[in-house]
Design a protein around this motif. Structure first.
Motif, PDB file in Angstrom:
ATOM      1  N   SER A  59       0.476  -9.032  -5.449  1.00 57.23           N
ATOM      2  CA  SER A  59      -0.136  -7.711  -5.254  1.00 57.23           C
ATOM      3  C   SER A  59      -0.259  -6.935  -6.567  1.00 57.23           C
ATOM      4  CB  SER A  59       0.671  -6.883  -4.239  1.00 57.23           C
ATOM      5  OG  SER A  59       0.625  -7.461  -2.960  1.00 57.23           O
ATOM      6  N   MET A  62      -1.068  -3.110  -6.701  1.00 51.26           N
ATOM      7  CA  MET A  62      -0.185  -2.113  -6.093  1.00 51.26           C
ATOM      8  C   MET A  62       0.909  -1.659  -7.065  1.00 51.26           C
ATOM      9  SD  MET A  62      -0.848  -1.136  -2.951  1.00 51.26           S
ATOM     10  CE  MET A  62      -2.477  -0.824  -3.661  1.00 51.26           C
ATOM     11  N   ARG A  66       6.062  -0.414  -4.709  1.00 51.11           N
ATOM     12  CA  ARG A  66       5.643  -1.015  -3.441  1.00 51.11           C
ATOM     13  C   ARG A  66       5.768  -2.538  -3.456  1.00 51.11           C
ATOM     14  NH1 ARG A  66       4.603   2.196   0.153  1.00 51.11           N
ATOM     15  NH2 ARG A  66       3.814   4.289  -0.277  1.00 51.11           N
ATOM     16  N   GLY A  68       4.353  -4.393  -6.032  1.00 49.69           N
ATOM     17  CA  GLY A  68       3.255  -4.950  -6.808  1.00 49.69           C
ATOM     18  C   GLY A  68       3.562  -4.968  -8.288  1.00 49.69           C
ATOM     19  N   ASP A 100      -7.279  -6.193  -0.407  1.00 54.13           N
ATOM     20  CA  ASP A 100      -7.018  -5.488  -1.663  1.00 54.13           C
ATOM     21  C   ASP A 100      -7.684  -4.120  -1.666  1.00 54.13           C
ATOM     22  OD1 ASP A 100      -9.608  -6.528  -1.967  1.00 54.13           O
ATOM     23  OD2 ASP A 100      -9.408  -6.698  -4.135  1.00 54.13           O
ATOM     24  N   MET A 103      -5.711  -1.810   0.675  1.00 56.20           N
ATOM     25  CA  MET A 103      -4.454  -1.373   0.062  1.00 56.20           C
ATOM     26  C   MET A 103      -4.689  -0.269  -0.957  1.00 56.20           C
ATOM     27  SD  MET A 103      -2.108  -4.802  -0.456  1.00 56.20           S
ATOM     28  CE  MET A 103      -3.344  -6.077  -0.674  1.00 56.20           C
ATOM     29  N   GLU A 107      -3.295   3.593  -0.628  1.00 53.88           N
ATOM     30  CA  GLU A 107      -2.375   4.111  -1.641  1.00 53.88           C
ATOM     31  C   GLU A 107      -2.893   5.410  -2.239  1.00 53.88           C
ATOM     32  OE1 GLU A 107       0.796   4.622  -4.165  1.00 53.88           O
ATOM     33  OE2 GLU A 107       0.630   3.239  -2.472  1.00 53.88           O
ATOM     34  N   GLN A 120       2.383  -0.493   3.731  1.00 53.17           N
ATOM     35  CA  GLN A 120       3.451  -1.356   3.231  1.00 53.17           C
ATOM     36  C   GLN A 120       3.451  -2.751   3.862  1.00 53.17           C
ATOM     37  OE1 GLN A 120       5.332  -0.281   0.521  1.00 53.17           O
ATOM     38  NE2 GLN A 120       5.710  -2.486   0.441  1.00 53.17           N
ATOM     39  N   VAL A 123       0.949  -4.791   1.973  1.00 53.70           N
ATOM     40  CA  VAL A 123       1.442  -5.122   0.638  1.00 53.70           C
ATOM     41  C   VAL A 123       2.471  -6.253   0.719  1.00 53.70           C
ATOM     42  CG1 VAL A 123       2.606  -4.254  -1.423  1.00 53.70           C
ATOM     43  CG2 VAL A 123       1.060  -2.758  -0.159  1.00 53.70           C
TER      44      VAL A 123
END
Length: 404
Positions: A59, A62, A66, A68, A100, A103, A107, A120, A123
């Motif tokens: 990830s 991110m 989180r 990432g 992606d 996410m 965010e 979450q 992710v």
């Protein structure tokens, strides 16, 4: 202009490149690795995802808190390109569409509670997600002003009626972002849409069918959805009522560009396959790579890929600066979509019957590449956007950053 990557981004790029070569490409070459829709079997995905997490390659888009890697968009561009070297690559790092894009927008705009409940798990790789926007005629496609799926406020809940189609990944998604009309006044084209979150297990909607397509399918396919009374609590509304178009613009800018990043990796891989072949294949006593006609094809394709990379990095830098980068993203999207198809076509031509066969992934890429000029806005729509900017800005269309 400095195109050098930071040491951290370059380290991740090199590690992803090695992971793709060592872990993913061998599976890509094994016919038993494919599912019935010509994608990687999901049990193999889970194994590769666990390895990518353990390697710290998970990830990338991110924030680190989180789980990432917290890369800027410029860093994503370099790393996504390496993932795209394999047709199986991006999903193994949790960097595939539509997850992606979902996410990133969650965010940016979700509340803390929404991020914990809806973001979450995506992710973490515990669930997949989908973005529910496109509709059949007479509903909204490239023109969101035509969206007809309607969400009516009843007390503290929204009740949704309508129909969507070509919803990528819906067949396996658990979390969905829905764009629906909340203002019955069709003359109001700026504040007529709102965005909502819903779960697969909620009643009031169904998958009507998984739509067959020309090329290999994403996991979960491209589905037609029917809404016949789906109830969504107001707490699961994203942003304010009427902000659906704004959310869409926030999401699609970066999401369109991540397509370009991955496609560039695939285009480079196509030339990699072709280059290796023409360097060993001989005809009439001469290696194909020594023929001027072959050199011209390869040189032109390589140049177009590099143009696409520069446009993609330009758009990425603008996004990192906080700009919507609508012009830059549209230019990259048109260029890279065309380049992907051209590069794969060139590779097939140079590899001859071998390229047309399933002995290489080129025929897979060729069928996949045709969608590039359609998804996230047809090329004609992006050219129209560019024309509008040119008409409005005149010579300022070409302004340098900070000019004036």
């Amino acid at each position: 202009m400095d195109f050098a990557l930071s040491p951290e981004v370059d380290r991740l790029r090199r590690e992803i490149r090695a992971f793709v070569a060592e872990e993913i490409l061998p599976l890509e070459a094994d016919p038993s690795s494919y599912d019935e829709h010509e994608n990687i079997r999901f049990d193999l995905v889970r194994d590769l995802q666990a390895k990518a997490k353990a390697a710290g390659l998970w990830s990338l888009q991110m924030p680190k808190h989180r789980g990432g890697q917290g890369l800027p968009v410029v860093g994503m561009a370099a790393c996504y390109e390496e993932m795209g070297r394999s047709i199986f690559g991006p999903i193994c790092f949790n960097s595939a569409a539509p997850d992606d894009g979902n996410m990133m927008v969650l965010e940016k705009v979700g509340t803390d509670a929404q991020k914990e409940r809806w973001l979450q798990p995506i992710v973490d790789g515990a669930v997949r997600s989908s973005f529910v926007m496109t509709e059949p005629h007479p509903g909204g496609g490239s023109d969101p002003g035509m969206i007809g799926t309607f969400a009516e406020k009843r007390g503290d809940r929204w009740v949704v009626e309508g129909r969507k189609w070509y919803i990528t990944g819906a067949g396996i998604a658990q979390h969905f972002i829905l764009i629906a009309r909340t203002n019955p006044d069709r003359a109001d084209t700026r504040k007529h849409l709102s965005a909502f979150l819903f779960d697969r297990d909620q009643p009031g909607w169904r998958i009507e069918r998984r739509i067959p397509i020309m090329g290999p399918e994403e996991h979960g396919g491209h589905c037609e959805l029917i809404f016949d009374g789906l109830e969504i609590p107001d707490e699961n509304r994203l942003m304010e009522v009427g902000d659906g178009l704004k959310l869409t613009q926030i999401r699609l800018g970066t999401a369109r560009l991540t397509h370009c990043m991955r496609w560039l990796g695939m285009a480079k891989r196509a030339l990699e396959i072709a280059t290796a072949y023409v360097q060993e294949r001989e005809g009439f006593g001469v290696r194909l790579s020594e023929r001027e006609s072959v050199q011209g094809l390869l040189g032109h394709a390589a140049m177009q890929i590099e143009i696409g990379r520069l446009l993609t990095m330009r758009a990425a830098a603008k996004l990192d600066s906080g700009d919507f980068a609508r012009k830059e993203v549209s230019m990259a999207k048109v260029q890279v979509a065309d380049t992907l198809q051209q590069a794969v076509d060139t590779a097939i031509q140079l590899c001859g019957a071998r390229g047309y066969s399933k002995d290489t992934p080129l025929e897979w890429m060729y069928r996949y590449a045709r969608q590039a000029r359609l998804v996230d806005g047809a090329s004609e729509v992006h050219r129209m956007v560019l024309s509008r900017f040119l008409m409005a800005e005149g010579q300022d269309f070409f302004a340098w950053d900070g000019e004036g």
